[in-house]
Design a protein around this motif. Structure first.
Motif, PDB file in Angstrom:
ATOM      1  N   GLU A 120       0.804  -1.219   0.000  1.00 55.40           N
ATOM      2  CA  GLU A 120       0.000   0.000   0.000  1.00 55.40           C
ATOM      3  C   GLU A 120       0.836   1.267   0.000  1.00 55.40           C
ATOM      4  O   GLU A 120       0.328   2.343  -0.279  1.00 55.40           O
ATOM      5  N   TYR A 121       2.107   1.166   0.313  1.00 51.65           N
ATOM      6  CA  TYR A 121       2.961   2.340   0.453  1.00 51.65           C
ATOM      7  C   TYR A 121       4.034   2.331  -0.635  1.00 51.65           C
ATOM      8  O   TYR A 121       4.755   1.342  -0.798  1.00 51.65           O
ATOM      9  N   LYS A 122       4.088   3.395  -1.403  1.00 50.27           N
ATOM     10  CA  LYS A 122       5.115   3.609  -2.424  1.00 50.27           C
ATOM     11  C   LYS A 122       5.150   2.513  -3.491  1.00 50.27           C
ATOM     12  O   LYS A 122       6.197   2.183  -4.024  1.00 50.27           O
ATOM     13  N   THR A 123       3.992   1.973  -3.835  1.00 50.13           N
ATOM     14  CA  THR A 123       3.944   0.904  -4.840  1.00 50.13           C
ATOM     15  C   THR A 123       4.442   1.377  -6.198  1.00 50.13           C
ATOM     16  O   THR A 123       4.990   0.588  -6.961  1.00 50.13           O
ATOM     17  N   GLU A 124       4.283   2.680  -6.482  1.00 45.42           N
ATOM     18  CA  GLU A 124       4.715   3.214  -7.782  1.00 45.42           C
ATOM     19  C   GLU A 124       6.214   3.083  -7.985  1.00 45.42           C
ATOM     20  O   GLU A 124       6.691   2.968  -9.119  1.00 45.42           O
ATOM     21  N   VAL A 125       6.972   3.060  -6.912  1.00 47.27           N
ATOM     22  CA  VAL A 125       8.426   2.904  -7.019  1.00 47.27           C
ATOM     23  C   VAL A 125       8.754   1.535  -7.588  1.00 47.27           C
ATOM     24  O   VAL A 125       9.535   1.405  -8.536  1.00 47.27           O
TER      25      VAL A 125
ATOM     26  N   THR B 190       8.167   0.639 -11.356  1.00 45.80           N
ATOM     27  CA  THR B 190       9.116   1.093 -12.375  1.00 45.80           C
ATOM     28  C   THR B 190      10.060  -0.021 -12.820  1.00 45.80           C
ATOM     29  O   THR B 190      10.680   0.089 -13.870  1.00 45.80           O
ATOM     30  N   ARG B 191      10.167  -1.076 -12.017  1.00 39.38           N
ATOM     31  CA  ARG B 191      11.071  -2.178 -12.379  1.00 39.38           C
ATOM     32  C   ARG B 191      10.354  -3.531 -12.354  1.00 39.38           C
ATOM     33  O   ARG B 191      10.960  -4.573 -12.155  1.00 39.38           O
ATOM     34  N   GLU B 192       9.040  -3.482 -12.636  1.00 42.43           N
ATOM     35  CA  GLU B 192       8.241  -4.711 -12.668  1.00 42.43           C
ATOM     36  C   GLU B 192       8.778  -5.721 -13.674  1.00 42.43           C
ATOM     37  O   GLU B 192       8.795  -6.921 -13.402  1.00 42.43           O
ATOM     38  N   GLU B 193       9.207  -5.220 -14.832  1.00 41.27           N
ATOM     39  CA  GLU B 193       9.683  -6.129 -15.879  1.00 41.27           C
ATOM     40  C   GLU B 193      10.941  -6.890 -15.445  1.00 41.27           C
ATOM     41  O   GLU B 193      11.268  -7.926 -16.016  1.00 41.27           O
ATOM     42  N   GLU B 194      11.626  -6.404 -14.415  1.00 45.52           N
ATOM     43  CA  GLU B 194      12.807  -7.091 -13.884  1.00 45.52           C
ATOM     44  C   GLU B 194      12.429  -8.087 -12.786  1.00 45.52           C
ATOM     45  O   GLU B 194      13.294  -8.806 -12.285  1.00 45.52           O
ATOM     46  N   GLY B 195      11.163  -8.087 -12.393  1.00 51.44           N
ATOM     47  CA  GLY B 195      10.696  -9.030 -11.385  1.00 51.44           C
ATOM     48  C   GLY B 195      10.375  -8.418 -10.037  1.00 51.44           C
ATOM     49  O   GLY B 195       9.970  -9.129  -9.119  1.00 51.44           O
ATOM     50  N   PHE B 196      10.550  -7.104  -9.896  1.00 55.27           N
ATOM     51  CA  PHE B 196      10.209  -6.467  -8.623  1.00 55.27           C
ATOM     52  C   PHE B 196       8.697  -6.402  -8.466  1.00 55.27           C
ATOM     53  O   PHE B 196       7.981  -6.074  -9.412  1.00 55.27           O
ATOM     54  N   GLU B 197       8.214  -6.737  -7.274  1.00 58.68           N
ATOM     55  CA  GLU B 197       6.778  -6.778  -7.000  1.00 58.68           C
ATOM     56  C   GLU B 197       6.358  -5.824  -5.889  1.00 58.68           C
ATOM     57  O   GLU B 197       5.173  -5.629  -5.662  1.00 58.68           O
ATOM     58  N   GLY B 198       7.320  -5.278  -5.152  1.00 62.12           N
ATOM     59  CA  GLY B 198       6.985  -4.448  -4.002  1.00 62.12           C
ATOM     60  C   GLY B 198       6.762  -5.262  -2.742  1.00 62.12           C
ATOM     61  O   GLY B 198       6.157  -4.789  -1.787  1.00 62.12           O
TER      62      GLY B 198
ATOM     63  N   PHE C  58      13.555   6.998  -5.853  1.00 63.18           N
ATOM     64  CA  PHE C  58      13.697   6.388  -7.172  1.00 63.18           C
ATOM     65  C   PHE C  58      15.175   6.177  -7.504  1.00 63.18           C
ATOM     66  O   PHE C  58      15.542   5.163  -8.101  1.00 63.18           O
ATOM     67  N   ASP C  59      16.032   7.111  -7.106  1.00 62.10           N
ATOM     68  CA  ASP C  59      17.458   6.982  -7.344  1.00 62.10           C
ATOM     69  C   ASP C  59      18.028   5.789  -6.581  1.00 62.10           C
ATOM     70  O   ASP C  59      18.749   4.959  -7.146  1.00 62.10           O
ATOM     71  N   LEU C  60      17.708   5.685  -5.302  1.00 62.47           N
ATOM     72  CA  LEU C  60      18.187   4.549  -4.506  1.00 62.47           C
ATOM     73  C   LEU C  60      17.684   3.226  -5.086  1.00 62.47           C
ATOM     74  O   LEU C  60      18.445   2.257  -5.213  1.00 62.47           O
ATOM     75  N   PHE C  61      16.415   3.205  -5.463  1.00 63.07           N
ATOM     76  CA  PHE C  61      15.824   1.969  -5.978  1.00 63.07           C
ATOM     77  C   PHE C  61      16.452   1.548  -7.305  1.00 63.07           C
ATOM     78  O   PHE C  61      16.497   0.364  -7.626  1.00 63.07           O
ATOM     79  N   SER C  62      16.982   2.483  -8.048  1.00 57.91           N
ATOM     80  CA  SER C  62      17.613   2.140  -9.326  1.00 57.91           C
ATOM     81  C   SER C  62      18.813   1.221  -9.130  1.00 57.91           C
ATOM     82  O   SER C  62      19.237   0.535 -10.050  1.00 57.91           O
ATOM     83  N   ARG C  63      19.361   1.189  -7.918  1.00 60.06           N
ATOM     84  CA  ARG C  63      20.508   0.339  -7.620  1.00 60.06           C
ATOM     85  C   ARG C  63      20.149  -0.876  -6.752  1.00 60.06           C
ATOM     86  O   ARG C  63      21.043  -1.636  -6.362  1.00 60.06           O
ATOM     87  N   ALA C  64      18.889  -1.061  -6.453  1.00 59.47           N
ATOM     88  CA  ALA C  64      18.457  -2.219  -5.668  1.00 59.47           C
ATOM     89  C   ALA C  64      18.612  -3.482  -6.506  1.00 59.47           C
ATOM     90  O   ALA C  64      18.417  -3.477  -7.714  1.00 59.47           O
ATOM     91  N   ILE C  65      18.972  -4.558  -5.829  1.00 56.35           N
ATOM     92  CA  ILE C  65      19.186  -5.837  -6.481  1.00 56.35           C
ATOM     93  C   ILE C  65      18.026  -6.770  -6.122  1.00 56.35           C
ATOM     94  O   ILE C  65      17.688  -6.905  -4.950  1.00 56.35           O
TER      95      ILE C  65
END
Length: 116
Positions: free
Chosen positions: A30-35, A38-46, A107-114
């Motif tokens: 419910e919180y910050k799902t939009e983040v 942005t990388r759903e196609e890579e497998g991120f689900e939140g 969004f910047d931090l998340f761009s480097r999340a693995i």
């Protein structure tokens, strides 16, 4: 800051006190799902693991002095960080929540999340 103001300031994260440690958790979805979208196609689900990856990048880059004190134990439906050092965990969650409210930083931090 008294405990009630502290708990209010970190919402939707919540604070849990245990006998010899403390935890801060978040029910995901419910919180910050939009983040994460942005990388759903890579497998991120939140999910909790994705939040753990984001929090790891945050800790490494923004609060490296807390790395030794903070542990993560995410689950699919919950993000959880814990520590035997309550002050360290409070510093972490206050600064992490502040980062979460700064979309450009988040969004910047998340761009480097693995993906975990």
């Amino acid at each position: 800051m008294d405990i009630n103001n502290f708990k209010e300031s970190i919402k939707p994260f919540f604070w849990v006190e245990h006998e010899k440690s403390v935890s801060v958790c978040l029910n995901v979805g419910e919180y910050k799902t939009e983040v994460f979208q942005t990388r759903e196609e890579e497998g991120f689900e939140g999910n909790g693991y994705d939040w753990g990856s984001l929090a790891t990048v945050f800790l490494e880059e923004q609060k490296p002095e807390l790395i030794e004190a903070i542990e993560f134990d995410p689950e699919a439906d919950m993000f959880c960080a814990y520590s035997s050092d309550a002050d360290a965990l409070k510093k972490f969650i206050l600064s992490f929540k502040e980062a979460c409210e700064n979309d450009s930083l988040l969004f910047d931090l998340f761009s480097r999340a693995i993906l975990d």
